[in-house]
Motif scaffolding. Structure first.
Motif, mmCIF file in Angstrom:
data_model
loop_
_atom_site.group_PDB
_atom_site.id
_atom_site.type_symbol
_atom_site.label_atom_id
_atom_site.label_comp_id
_atom_site.label_asym_id
_atom_site.label_seq_id
_atom_site.Cartn_x
_atom_site.Cartn_y
_atom_site.Cartn_z
ATOM 1 N N ALA A 1 0.311 4.428 0.160
ATOM 2 C CA ALA A 1 0.065 5.465 1.173
ATOM 3 C C ALA A 1 0.703 5.061 2.501
ATOM 4 O O ALA A 1 1.246 5.902 3.233
ATOM 5 C CB ALA A 1 -1.429 5.685 1.341
ATOM 6 N N THR A 2 0.650 3.756 2.814
ATOM 7 C CA THR A 2 1.258 3.275 4.056
ATOM 8 C C THR A 2 2.777 3.428 4.001
ATOM 9 O O THR A 2 3.393 3.981 4.922
ATOM 10 C CB THR A 2 0.918 1.776 4.291
ATOM 11 N N GLY B 1 3.902 7.113 4.019
ATOM 12 C CA GLY B 1 3.745 7.710 5.348
ATOM 13 C C GLY B 1 4.802 7.191 6.312
ATOM 14 O O GLY B 1 5.424 7.960 7.054
ATOM 15 N N ASP C 1 0.851 -1.186 0.000
ATOM 16 C CA ASP C 1 0.000 0.000 0.000
ATOM 17 C C ASP C 1 0.892 1.243 0.000
ATOM 18 O O ASP C 1 1.620 1.504 0.956
ATOM 19 C CB ASP C 1 -0.914 0.001 1.238
ATOM 20 N N LYS D 1 1.368 -9.329 4.635
ATOM 21 C CA LYS D 1 0.550 -9.709 3.487
ATOM 22 C C LYS D 1 1.001 -8.926 2.256
ATOM 23 O O LYS D 1 0.754 -7.730 2.159
ATOM 24 C CB LYS D 1 -0.910 -9.357 3.808
ATOM 25 N N ASP E 1 5.624 -5.952 5.624
ATOM 26 C CA ASP E 1 4.206 -6.271 5.828
ATOM 27 C C ASP E 1 4.021 -7.770 5.636
ATOM 28 O O ASP E 1 4.654 -8.381 4.774
ATOM 29 C CB ASP E 1 3.357 -5.488 4.808
#
Lengths: 122, 231
Positions: A12-13, A16, A10, A54, A52
């Motif tokens: 955006a993750t 950030g 992701d 996943k 992460d």
């Protein structure tokens, strides 16, 4: 400056997270799959990888296995959005430094990174 | 089309809806927490940015707003877990089986380091892991609401159900029994607490109930689960 590899699909993750760790004084690098994560590990040999659980082409545990087999000094922190900690416990058994659940507790993540840094400096 | 045909159609649809939700529940909870995580990250970045723009000075009001936003984002994560994980059967398990909830309750109370009394055995058709979570959440929530001094924790069976009763004096002078089961409940220290809301959802999944009664300065929180009547 310590290099931190962030592997999360992701954008955006990861963006950030990269901005936050940069503010803390680390040098972030972003990837989004097991494959590109492994390529980044072999190219950069980061001090820490935040992975992460996943990922689109597999599990973060697969990447953790490969990192620990070839680069045991690279610390791995697992990021998970799952409510149960079963997979996180598995990750710790394979050699992950720690795990953080989403939404990330940032003060806790900062402490984990600092602990890793202190350990590696010894 | 008569009403019974319509009802059957709705039942079939609900079964399919529940099956789909169950199969995807864990992934949905995971996916819903991704945007929450992004929000938490950006909130922290915003806080850092403002601090930099204001010459590293701390603004108490701004910090308070940020703390409040973060608490609510974390509350939402817990709500997602409750709806998509805790209120569905554990992955890989089949239909609910009769389990001795009296034993599970005694173990949960022991883990919570609470003195409790419980009578005999009580078979309830349920998934053991979820019942254990319900008891654990109930004891966690009730322990925060009721002061330790004089608090009693008891499990008992009737012909129809097994009931856990936690009674005592409320810690908060403005205690309001209807609020404690709401997902927006916030304790006296300003912390979101969804433990009793989650307990109620699990209890209802297995045909049970969670209620609270208040008599002068004594509050009782009661969780009841229907006994298995198949034997």
């Amino acid at each position: 400056m310590k290099r931190v590899l962030i592997v999360d699909d992701d954008r955006a993750t990861s963006a950030g997270m990269a901005d936050v760790v940069e503010e803390w004084g680390y040098e972030p690098e972003l990837t989004d799959t097991v494959k590109s994560g492994w390529a980044a590990v072999t190219r950069l040999v980061p001090d820490v990888a935040i992975v992460d659980l996943k990922l689109p082409d597999g599990s973060g545990l697969d990447l953790l296995h490969r990192i620990k087999e070839t680069y045991p000094d690279v610390s791995v922190v697992i990021l998970t959005g799952h409510a149960t900690v079963d997979s996180a416990v598995k990750a710790l058994k394979v050699g992950a430094e720690d795990y953080v659940t989403k939404p990330v507790d940032l003060p806790r993540l900062q402490v984990i990174l600092k602990t890793v840094e202190d350990k590696q400096a010894m | 089309v008569d009403s019974s045909t319509k009802e059957k159609g709705l039942d079939r649809w609900l079964e399919s809806f529940a099956r789909t939700s169950f199969l995807r529940s864990s992934d949905i909870a995971h996916d819903l927490k991704t945007p929450l995580n992004v929000a938490v990250l950006n909130l922290e970045l915003l806080r850092m940015r403002v601090r930099r723009l204001t010459g590293d000075s701390e603004d108490e009001k701004l910090n308070e707003y940020c703390r409040s936003l973060e608490l609510e984002l974390r509350r939402m994560a817990k709500i997602f877990d409750t709806f998509f994980v805790l209120s569905t059967p554990p992955k890989g398990e089949s239909a609910p089986e009769p389990v001795d909830v009296a034993r599970i309750f005694a173990e949960a109370a022991g883990e919570a380091v609470l003195d409790s009394t419980v009578d005999g055995t009580a078979l309830v058709r349920a998934h053991e892991a979820r019942i254990r979570q319900a008891f654990s959440l109930l004891l966690e929530g009730a322990s925060k609401l009721l002061v330790a001094e004089g608090r009693t924790v008891r499990g008992s069976s009737s012909d129809q159900c097994f009931t856990v009763t936690v009674s005592g004096k409320p810690a908060d002078e403005d205690f309001e029994p209807t609020k404690i089961f709401k997902f927006y409940y916030t304790d006296a220290d300003g912390n979101p607490d969804v433990s009793l809301a989650a307990t109620r959802l699990i209890a209802e999944t297995y045909g049970g109930e969670l209620n609270a009664t208040q008599e002068s300065d004594k509050v009782s929180i009661l969780l009841s689960l229907p006994l298995d009547q198949s034997k």
